[in-house]
Scaffold this active site. Structure first.
Site: not given
Length: 290
Positions: A129, A158, A180, A183
């Site tokens: 990310t 997500v 990052t 997740g």
């Protein structure tokens, strides 16, 4: 592995069906306003759509087809976000029955790697990310994140990146943080919000980041150890970076000599300060960086 780096936007990896889904978010630390998009398709500049959500929509978070429809209404044109190189790697993955290449100490076996041709602008180190923290001369602080997410993820997945409090958080009265890595793990402790609150309690950015990483590790231990993890990597792979209202920077991660990510013992991040004339790269590891 065909592609030596991960990217966001054009060049990132698609989901399991070969479709690009982008996540991004932005937060203004002075007004405490926020805009996010998830599973956005057909627009390469996802962070720009997120900003438009923050500034023009009555909502703060749009996903999937709704995010794409909003982007079109705001004048964003359709982009082909899936690059030929990323599509080729997805086809290889599909041909391997959807299995990842073998891992050795956090790196893919050399026999499984096929180096891609060098491309203009490539950096030496890979990244996940993209997270950004900015502080202007008037004390206004902002945070932003953008990612194509877990490669070959389940459609609609997500992660933390567009979720306020997990992937990012900003409060100009205190500071901001971006995260990052895994997740699914980051969301379990609202890591970015946790780090900002630790700075609110008086810790500097580096110590606040270390405290956040310690809390995440403790949560996993409380849940029964590594068997209770939800991350994409075999070992816990998370980093967080913080910037306080004074302009001090800190970072920490779960990585180290015994827990490498793509061969590195830390997550690289870049620091730039006006007046110094250059940017420099540091690494966030399990010892913390100030």
């Amino acid at each position: 592995m065909l592609i030596e780096q991960y990217y966001v936007g054009y060049g990132g990896f698609p989901n399991a069906e070969g479709e690009m889904e982008l996540d991004a978010a932005i937060m203004c630390g002075s007004r405490k306003t926020y805009g996010g998009v998830a599973a956005l398709q057909g627009v390469s500049r996802a962070i720009s759509v997120a900003r438009r959500v923050m500034e023009e929509s009555v909502h703060s978070f749009l996903v999937g087809r709704g995010a794409s429809t909003f982007a079109r209404s705001q004048g964003f044109e359709w982009d082909e976000v899936l690059s030929p190189a990323a599509r080729e790697e997805w086809l290889i993955w599909k041909g391997n029955e959807g299995k990842e290449a073998p891992q050795v100490d956090g790196r893919e076996e050399e026999s499984a790697r096929v180096p891609a041709p060098p491309r203009e602008g490539d950096a030496a180190a890979p990244h996940d990310t993209v997270g950004l923290l900015v502080l202007d001369a008037h004390g206004n602080l902002a945070a932003g994140t953008s990612t194509s997410g877990w490669r070959f993820k389940h459609p609609g997945r997500v992660g933390d990146s567009p979720i306020v409090g997990s992937g990012l958080y900003a409060d100009s009265a205190v500071g901001g943080a971006v995260a990052t890595g895994d997740g699914e793990e980051i969301m379990r402790v609202c890591l970015s919000f946790l780090v900002v609150e630790k700075m609110r309690e008086g810790l500097g950015p580096a110590l606040a980041c270390q405290a956040g990483i310690r809390r995440l590790k403790a949560l996993i231990s409380e849940g029964g150890g590594e068997g209770e993890r939800q991350g994409m990597h075999e070992n816990l792979t998370v980093a967080v970076m913080a910037l306080d209202k004074e302009g001090r920077v800190g970072a920490a991660s779960t990585l180290g000599e015994h827990n490498r990510h793509r061969g590195r013992p830390g997550f690289p991040f870049v620091v730039w300060k006006e007046g110094l004339g250059k940017a420099w790269v540091e690494e966030a590891d399990d010892t913390g960086t100030a």
